[in-house]
Design a protein around this motif. Sequence first.
Motif, mmCIF file in Angstrom:
data_model
loop_
_atom_site.group_PDB
_atom_site.id
_atom_site.type_symbol
_atom_site.label_atom_id
_atom_site.label_comp_id
_atom_site.label_asym_id
_atom_site.label_seq_id
_atom_site.Cartn_x
_atom_site.Cartn_y
_atom_site.Cartn_z
ATOM 1 N N GLU A 1 0.827 -1.207 0.000
ATOM 2 C CA GLU A 1 0.000 0.000 0.000
ATOM 3 C C GLU A 1 0.860 1.254 0.000
ATOM 4 N N ALA A 2 1.964 1.235 0.729
ATOM 5 C CA ALA A 2 2.862 2.393 0.763
ATOM 6 C C ALA A 2 3.504 2.621 -0.607
ATOM 7 N N ARG A 3 3.910 1.528 -1.288
ATOM 8 C CA ARG A 3 4.475 1.686 -2.639
ATOM 9 C C ARG A 3 3.454 2.276 -3.593
ATOM 10 N N GLU A 4 2.212 1.820 -3.484
ATOM 11 C CA GLU A 4 1.153 2.344 -4.342
ATOM 12 C C GLU A 4 0.918 3.826 -4.064
ATOM 13 N N GLN A 5 0.910 4.186 -2.791
ATOM 14 C CA GLN A 5 0.700 5.582 -2.413
ATOM 15 C C GLN A 5 1.857 6.450 -2.902
ATOM 16 N N VAL A 6 3.082 5.953 -2.821
ATOM 17 C CA VAL A 6 4.243 6.702 -3.305
ATOM 18 C C VAL A 6 4.129 6.928 -4.808
ATOM 19 N N ALA A 7 3.711 5.905 -5.545
ATOM 20 C CA ALA A 7 3.553 6.057 -6.994
ATOM 21 C C ALA A 7 2.494 7.101 -7.306
ATOM 22 N N GLN A 8 1.384 7.103 -6.552
ATOM 23 C CA GLN A 8 0.339 8.105 -6.768
ATOM 24 C C GLN A 8 0.853 9.506 -6.444
ATOM 25 N N LEU A 9 1.582 9.626 -5.354
ATOM 26 C CA LEU A 9 2.113 10.941 -4.969
ATOM 27 C C LEU A 9 3.156 11.433 -5.966
ATOM 28 N N GLU A 10 3.976 10.535 -6.507
ATOM 29 C CA GLU A 10 4.945 10.931 -7.526
ATOM 30 C C GLU A 10 4.237 11.436 -8.773
ATOM 31 N N ALA A 11 3.178 10.749 -9.175
ATOM 32 C CA ALA A 11 2.414 11.187 -10.346
ATOM 33 C C ALA A 11 1.761 12.538 -10.074
ATOM 34 N N ARG A 12 1.231 12.717 -8.887
ATOM 35 C CA ARG A 12 0.596 14.005 -8.528
ATOM 36 C C ARG A 12 1.633 15.125 -8.502
ATOM 37 N N LEU A 13 2.795 14.856 -7.956
ATOM 38 C CA LEU A 13 3.861 15.860 -7.906
ATOM 39 C C LEU A 13 4.328 16.224 -9.306
ATOM 40 N N ALA A 14 4.465 15.208 -10.144
ATOM 41 C CA ALA A 14 4.871 15.466 -11.520
ATOM 42 C C ALA A 14 3.822 16.307 -12.233
ATOM 43 N N ALA A 15 2.547 16.043 -11.991
ATOM 44 C CA ALA A 15 1.481 16.833 -12.614
ATOM 45 C C ALA A 15 1.506 18.263 -12.095
ATOM 46 N N LEU A 16 1.754 18.447 -10.817
ATOM 47 C CA LEU A 16 1.817 19.793 -10.248
ATOM 48 C C LEU A 16 3.018 20.567 -10.784
ATOM 49 N N GLU A 17 4.121 19.886 -11.034
ATOM 50 C CA GLU A 17 5.316 20.528 -11.552
ATOM 51 C C GLU A 17 5.264 20.670 -13.070
ATOM 52 N N GLY A 18 4.279 20.063 -13.684
ATOM 53 C CA GLY A 18 4.132 20.172 -15.122
ATOM 54 C C GLY A 18 5.001 19.206 -15.898
ATOM 55 N N LYS A 19 5.438 18.166 -15.266
ATOM 56 C CA LYS A 19 6.270 17.169 -15.922
ATOM 57 C C LYS A 19 5.432 15.932 -16.204
ATOM 58 N N ALA A 20 5.848 15.201 -17.221
ATOM 59 C CA ALA A 20 5.205 13.913 -17.488
ATOM 60 C C ALA A 20 5.809 12.889 -16.545
ATOM 61 N N PRO A 21 4.977 12.038 -15.937
ATOM 62 C CA PRO A 21 5.546 11.017 -15.047
ATOM 63 C C PRO A 21 6.394 10.033 -15.829
ATOM 64 N N ALA A 22 7.591 9.782 -15.332
ATOM 65 C CA ALA A 22 8.512 8.859 -15.995
ATOM 66 C C ALA A 22 8.516 7.536 -15.256
ATOM 67 N N ALA A 23 8.521 6.484 -16.012
ATOM 68 C CA ALA A 23 8.612 5.155 -15.410
ATOM 69 C C ALA A 23 10.042 4.933 -14.943
ATOM 70 N N PRO A 24 10.264 4.138 -13.908
ATOM 71 C CA PRO A 24 11.633 3.908 -13.424
ATOM 72 C C PRO A 24 12.542 3.318 -14.492
ATOM 73 N N ALA A 25 12.042 2.423 -15.323
ATOM 74 C CA ALA A 25 12.873 1.825 -16.375
ATOM 75 C C ALA A 25 13.227 2.861 -17.432
ATOM 76 N N ALA A 26 12.275 3.733 -17.771
ATOM 77 C CA ALA A 26 12.534 4.766 -18.771
ATOM 78 C C ALA A 26 13.555 5.773 -18.245
ATOM 79 N N ALA A 27 13.479 6.091 -16.978
ATOM 80 C CA ALA A 27 14.436 7.034 -16.389
ATOM 81 C C ALA A 27 15.833 6.420 -16.378
ATOM 82 N N ALA A 28 15.942 5.152 -16.109
ATOM 83 C CA ALA A 28 17.244 4.485 -16.086
ATOM 84 C C ALA A 28 17.836 4.412 -17.487
ATOM 85 N N GLN A 29 16.987 4.220 -18.497
ATOM 86 C CA GLN A 29 17.480 4.160 -19.874
ATOM 87 C C GLN A 29 17.822 5.544 -20.391
#
Length: 101
Positions: free
Chosen positions: A61-89
């Motif tokens: 549940e905490a991992r799910e909540q973190v993913a939701q909060l990351e997406a919300r933060l990215a939306a507030l900052e105007g960034k597209a949410p990046a997947a962890p694999a895409a960020a690593a590549q």
Amino acid sequence: MQSENRFFDDLSRIINGAAGTVAGMTREFEGNARERAREWIGGLDFVSREEFDAVKQMAAEAREQVAQLEARLAALEGKAPAAPAAAAQAKPRARAARKPD
């Protein structure tokens, strides 16, 4: 004959007494061994299956909540949410693009 019977009677009493003593010692030893094992296992900080499953569920549940909060933060900052694999590549590509030819 009577002396022989008395001898065997005494001998059987001694053997029965020894067998009873051995049986009592065996029960006492088993009880002590069980108690020591409980003390030893109790000191090892084991958790029950129920506690483990509860913490596992909380972590999911905490991992799910973190993913939701990351997406919300990215939306507030105007960034597209990046997947962890895409960020690593993306990191190796960015370095490769910076290499001078």
